[in-house]
Motif scaffolding. Sequence first.
Motif, PDB file in Angstrom:
ATOM      1  N   SER A 155       0.866  -1.186   0.000  1.00  0.00           N
ATOM      2  CA  SER A 155       0.000   0.000   0.000  1.00  0.00           C
ATOM      3  C   SER A 155       0.898   1.230   0.000  1.00  0.00           C
ATOM      4  O   SER A 155       1.747   1.384   0.884  1.00  0.00           O
ATOM      5  CB  SER A 155      -0.921  -0.017   1.211  1.00  0.00           C
ATOM      6  N   ILE A 156       0.710   2.038  -1.019  1.00  0.00           N
ATOM      7  CA  ILE A 156       1.636   3.165  -1.232  1.00  0.00           C
ATOM      8  C   ILE A 156       0.830   4.462  -1.343  1.00  0.00           C
ATOM      9  O   ILE A 156       0.761   5.078  -2.389  1.00  0.00           O
ATOM     10  CB  ILE A 156       2.544   2.911  -2.462  1.00  0.00           C
ATOM     11  N   TYR A 157       0.235   4.820  -0.218  1.00  0.00           N
ATOM     12  CA  TYR A 157      -0.593   6.027  -0.176  1.00  0.00           C
ATOM     13  C   TYR A 157       0.286   7.271  -0.274  1.00  0.00           C
ATOM     14  O   TYR A 157       1.515   7.192  -0.324  1.00  0.00           O
ATOM     15  CB  TYR A 157      -1.397   6.045   1.128  1.00  0.00           C
ATOM     16  N   ASN A 158      -0.396   8.434  -0.211  1.00  0.00           N
ATOM     17  CA  ASN A 158       0.319   9.717  -0.321  1.00  0.00           C
ATOM     18  C   ASN A 158       1.586   9.777   0.535  1.00  0.00           C
ATOM     19  O   ASN A 158       2.614  10.299   0.112  1.00  0.00           O
ATOM     20  CB  ASN A 158      -0.582  10.861   0.163  1.00  0.00           C
ATOM     21  N   ALA A 159       1.473   9.277   1.778  1.00  0.00           N
ATOM     22  CA  ALA A 159       2.571   9.488   2.732  1.00  0.00           C
ATOM     23  C   ALA A 159       3.744   8.528   2.539  1.00  0.00           C
ATOM     24  O   ALA A 159       4.764   8.676   3.216  1.00  0.00           O
ATOM     25  CB  ALA A 159       2.043   9.372   4.160  1.00  0.00           C
ATOM     26  N   MET A 160       3.595   7.543   1.639  1.00  0.00           N
ATOM     27  CA  MET A 160       4.738   6.654   1.382  1.00  0.00           C
ATOM     28  C   MET A 160       5.734   7.404   0.485  1.00  0.00           C
ATOM     29  O   MET A 160       5.426   7.736  -0.659  1.00  0.00           O
ATOM     30  CB  MET A 160       4.252   5.383   0.677  1.00  0.00           C
ATOM     31  N   PRO A 161       6.929   7.684   1.010  1.00  0.00           N
ATOM     32  CA  PRO A 161       7.878   8.422   0.170  1.00  0.00           C
ATOM     33  C   PRO A 161       8.360   7.578  -1.014  1.00  0.00           C
ATOM     34  O   PRO A 161       8.327   6.347  -0.941  1.00  0.00           O
ATOM     35  CB  PRO A 161       9.042   8.725   1.128  1.00  0.00           C
ATOM     36  N   LYS A 162       8.801   8.248  -2.077  1.00  0.00           N
ATOM     37  CA  LYS A 162       9.243   7.472  -3.246  1.00  0.00           C
ATOM     38  C   LYS A 162      10.450   6.602  -2.903  1.00  0.00           C
ATOM     39  O   LYS A 162      10.644   5.534  -3.471  1.00  0.00           O
ATOM     40  CB  LYS A 162       9.498   8.359  -4.466  1.00  0.00           C
ATOM     41  N   GLU A 163      11.215   7.034  -1.884  1.00  0.00           N
ATOM     42  CA  GLU A 163      12.359   6.223  -1.440  1.00  0.00           C
ATOM     43  C   GLU A 163      11.879   4.857  -0.921  1.00  0.00           C
ATOM     44  O   GLU A 163      12.589   3.857  -1.055  1.00  0.00           O
ATOM     45  CB  GLU A 163      13.140   6.927  -0.308  1.00  0.00           C
ATOM     46  N   GLY A 164      10.696   4.823  -0.335  1.00  0.00           N
ATOM     47  CA  GLY A 164      10.148   3.563   0.179  1.00  0.00           C
ATOM     48  C   GLY A 164       9.861   2.607  -0.970  1.00  0.00           C
ATOM     49  O   GLY A 164      10.139   1.406  -0.899  1.00  0.00           O
ATOM     50  N   VAL A 165       9.283   3.155  -2.044  1.00  0.00           N
ATOM     51  CA  VAL A 165       8.956   2.316  -3.201  1.00  0.00           C
ATOM     52  C   VAL A 165      10.253   1.853  -3.881  1.00  0.00           C
ATOM     53  O   VAL A 165      10.377   0.688  -4.284  1.00  0.00           O
ATOM     54  CB  VAL A 165       8.037   3.090  -4.179  1.00  0.00           C
ATOM     55  N   THR A 166      11.223   2.743  -3.959  1.00  0.00           N
ATOM     56  CA  THR A 166      12.510   2.363  -4.561  1.00  0.00           C
ATOM     57  C   THR A 166      13.167   1.251  -3.735  1.00  0.00           C
ATOM     58  O   THR A 166      13.677   0.267  -4.290  1.00  0.00           O
ATOM     59  CB  THR A 166      13.455   3.596  -4.629  1.00  0.00           C
ATOM     60  N   ALA A 167      13.102   1.386  -2.404  1.00  0.00           N
ATOM     61  CA  ALA A 167      13.705   0.354  -1.543  1.00  0.00           C
ATOM     62  C   ALA A 167      12.987  -0.983  -1.749  1.00  0.00           C
ATOM     63  O   ALA A 167      13.630  -2.045  -1.789  1.00  0.00           O
ATOM     64  CB  ALA A 167      13.625   0.787  -0.077  1.00  0.00           C
ATOM     65  N   LEU A 168      11.676  -0.925  -1.916  1.00  0.00           N
ATOM     66  CA  LEU A 168      10.919  -2.165  -2.134  1.00  0.00           C
ATOM     67  C   LEU A 168      11.319  -2.799  -3.472  1.00  0.00           C
ATOM     68  O   LEU A 168      11.564  -4.017  -3.547  1.00  0.00           O
ATOM     69  CB  LEU A 168       9.410  -1.865  -2.107  1.00  0.00           C
ATOM     70  N   ILE A 169      11.402  -1.985  -4.512  1.00  0.00           N
ATOM     71  CA  ILE A 169      11.760  -2.519  -5.834  1.00  0.00           C
ATOM     72  C   ILE A 169      13.171  -3.143  -5.782  1.00  0.00           C
ATOM     73  O   ILE A 169      13.394  -4.246  -6.303  1.00  0.00           O
ATOM     74  CB  ILE A 169      11.679  -1.400  -6.907  1.00  0.00           C
ATOM     75  N   ASP A 170      14.098  -2.444  -5.150  1.00  0.00           N
ATOM     76  CA  ASP A 170      15.474  -2.979  -5.039  1.00  0.00           C
ATOM     77  C   ASP A 170      15.456  -4.321  -4.307  1.00  0.00           C
ATOM     78  O   ASP A 170      16.124  -5.274  -4.716  1.00  0.00           O
ATOM     79  CB  ASP A 170      16.385  -1.996  -4.282  1.00  0.00           C
ATOM     80  N   PHE A 171      14.665  -4.361  -3.227  1.00  0.00           N
ATOM     81  CA  PHE A 171      14.600  -5.611  -2.459  1.00  0.00           C
ATOM     82  C   PHE A 171      13.998  -6.733  -3.315  1.00  0.00           C
ATOM     83  O   PHE A 171      14.500  -7.865  -3.327  1.00  0.00           O
ATOM     84  CB  PHE A 171      13.758  -5.419  -1.184  1.00  0.00           C
ATOM     85  N   MET A 172      12.925  -6.425  -4.039  1.00  0.00           N
ATOM     86  CA  MET A 172      12.269  -7.454  -4.864  1.00  0.00           C
ATOM     87  C   MET A 172      13.229  -7.999  -5.917  1.00  0.00           C
ATOM     88  O   MET A 172      13.277  -9.204  -6.171  1.00  0.00           O
ATOM     89  CB  MET A 172      11.013  -6.860  -5.543  1.00  0.00           C
ATOM     90  N   ARG A 173      14.015  -7.113  -6.512  1.00  0.00           N
ATOM     91  CA  ARG A 173      14.971  -7.555  -7.551  1.00  0.00           C
ATOM     92  C   ARG A 173      16.040  -8.465  -6.932  1.00  0.00           C
ATOM     93  O   ARG A 173      16.379  -9.506  -7.492  1.00  0.00           O
ATOM     94  CB  ARG A 173      15.630  -6.333  -8.204  1.00  0.00           C
ATOM     95  N   GLU A 174      16.520  -8.041  -5.769  1.00  0.00           N
ATOM     96  CA  GLU A 174      17.561  -8.829  -5.111  1.00  0.00           C
ATOM     97  C   GLU A 174      16.999 -10.193  -4.682  1.00  0.00           C
ATOM     98  O   GLU A 174      17.663 -11.223  -4.834  1.00  0.00           O
ATOM     99  CB  GLU A 174      18.100  -8.027  -3.903  1.00  0.00           C
ATOM    100  N   PHE A 175      15.772 -10.189  -4.206  1.00  0.00           N
ATOM    101  CA  PHE A 175      15.151 -11.457  -3.781  1.00  0.00           C
ATOM    102  C   PHE A 175      14.991 -12.380  -4.990  1.00  0.00           C
ATOM    103  O   PHE A 175      15.243 -13.585  -4.913  1.00  0.00           O
ATOM    104  CB  PHE A 175      13.802 -11.176  -3.120  1.00  0.00           C
ATOM    105  N   GLU A 176      14.594 -11.818  -6.103  1.00  0.00           N
ATOM    106  CA  GLU A 176      14.417 -12.636  -7.312  1.00  0.00           C
ATOM    107  C   GLU A 176      15.772 -13.203  -7.769  1.00  0.00           C
ATOM    108  O   GLU A 176      15.868 -14.367  -8.180  1.00  0.00           O
ATOM    109  CB  GLU A 176      13.777 -11.815  -8.436  1.00  0.00           C
ATOM    110  N   ARG A 177      16.797 -12.364  -7.672  1.00  0.00           N
ATOM    111  CA  ARG A 177      18.139 -12.815  -8.091  1.00  0.00           C
ATOM    112  C   ARG A 177      18.603 -13.998  -7.224  1.00  0.00           C
ATOM    113  O   ARG A 177      19.169 -14.958  -7.726  1.00  0.00           O
ATOM    114  CB  ARG A 177      19.122 -11.647  -7.971  1.00  0.00           C
ATOM    115  N   THR A 178      18.289 -13.929  -5.944  1.00  0.00           N
ATOM    116  CA  THR A 178      18.807 -14.960  -5.046  1.00  0.00           C
ATOM    117  C   THR A 178      17.858 -16.135  -4.854  1.00  0.00           C
ATOM    118  O   THR A 178      18.272 -17.215  -4.434  1.00  0.00           O
ATOM    119  CB  THR A 178      19.134 -14.344  -3.654  1.00  0.00           C
ATOM    120  N   HIS A 179      16.560 -15.931  -5.154  1.00  0.00           N
ATOM    121  CA  HIS A 179      15.605 -17.021  -4.918  1.00  0.00           C
ATOM    122  C   HIS A 179      14.809 -17.431  -6.160  1.00  0.00           C
ATOM    123  O   HIS A 179      14.125 -18.437  -6.136  1.00  0.00           O
ATOM    124  CB  HIS A 179      14.574 -16.624  -3.847  1.00  0.00           C
ATOM    125  N   GLY A 180      14.849 -16.623  -7.197  1.00  0.00           N
ATOM    126  CA  GLY A 180      13.959 -16.831  -8.341  1.00  0.00           C
ATOM    127  C   GLY A 180      14.347 -18.026  -9.216  1.00  0.00           C
ATOM    128  O   GLY A 180      15.399 -18.611  -9.078  1.00  0.00           O
TER     129      GLY A 180
END
Length: 360
Positions: A335-360
Amino acid sequence: MSRIFNFSAGPSTLPESVLLKAKEELLDWRGSGMSVMEMSHRGKEFMSIAEELKSDLIELLNIPDNYKVLFLQGGATGQFAFIPQNILKTKSKACYVNTGAWSGKAVKEAQKYCDVLVSANSESSNYTDIPPFSNWNVDEQAAYLHYTDNETIHGVEFNDIPEFGDIPLVCDMSSNILSRSIDVSKFGIIYAGSQKNMGPAGVTIVIVRDDLVGHADKNIPSVFDYAQQAKNDSMLNTPATYNWYLVGLVLKWIKESGGIDTMQKQNKLKSDNLYQAIEQSSLYSNPVKKEFRSRMNVPFVLANADLDKSFLSLAAENGLSSLKGHRSVGGMRASIYNAMPKEGVTALIDFMREFERTHG
Ligand SMILES: Cc1ncc(COP(=O)(O)O)c(C=O)c1O
């Protein structure tokens, strides 16, 4: 102090500057020598907070003069019942559009008070779609037409406002109010709980056109009668004063950040980036038809559900919390409402990519 990125669907993350302001003013609100929590709701200090809350909301949403703006209790769930009791007038039928879990709940509650015509239903697609307006079965003689602008659980959002003659449009905007500009004059009622885009839980905003006020069923409790609350500036009973104050701080934060247009641009950017990352991966997927993907709640599943547990625990270790999808749909939801900073979404995307690299 360390703060995580909190992707909870609601109650949800608040702007840090709002929390700091509340902390700064906690013991002594602007020289009054008391906390907002301790103030009489009839006193001049709180009256000024209440007046600013209302005028800021009117300004941000550009609410026309022929609407009442109410700050009530009982949540959006309360409104599922209070709407028919307030605006059926002499009619016995209302139209509802079913595009997910929340509109389904609204239908069930309304059925206690009237005949419900389900004008459109996306249950057969597992709520991944919104039927085209041209296929809706709307009885324009019914009391009103209800829909849910953003389905918080299924991640489905309208991208246009339906219009069917003069039938009043009633819209649950609990999870996307203040996230984009809207033409309030197209609606009979807009309502929303506060705990996603507006503040902590505990305030329900009802924006209701004048012609729909003053027709409540005689058995409705007075606190839920729009006319009585409007006459009493939403203070027929003691309001949730501290929550009003906090919602007021969030509205000031939106104004200082550039208003609704800025929120809209940022929300588009954040959600576009996240959906693009999902599209580009072979581990993650989102089932919702592209044009109806929510900018606020982004559900996604992993190709192998056995990985869900480690995804969530590793995410938490990386400061990304509350990503578990709703139990009815499984998988994940950010959930990425108004108050979620773009840095939060970037951190999530980075984490998802890293997780896919190591577990995908
Ligand atoms: C779209 C929508 N409508 C209604 C509700 C119910 O809100 P409340 O819990 O404030 O009654 C929610 C809560 O998450 C929601 O997301």
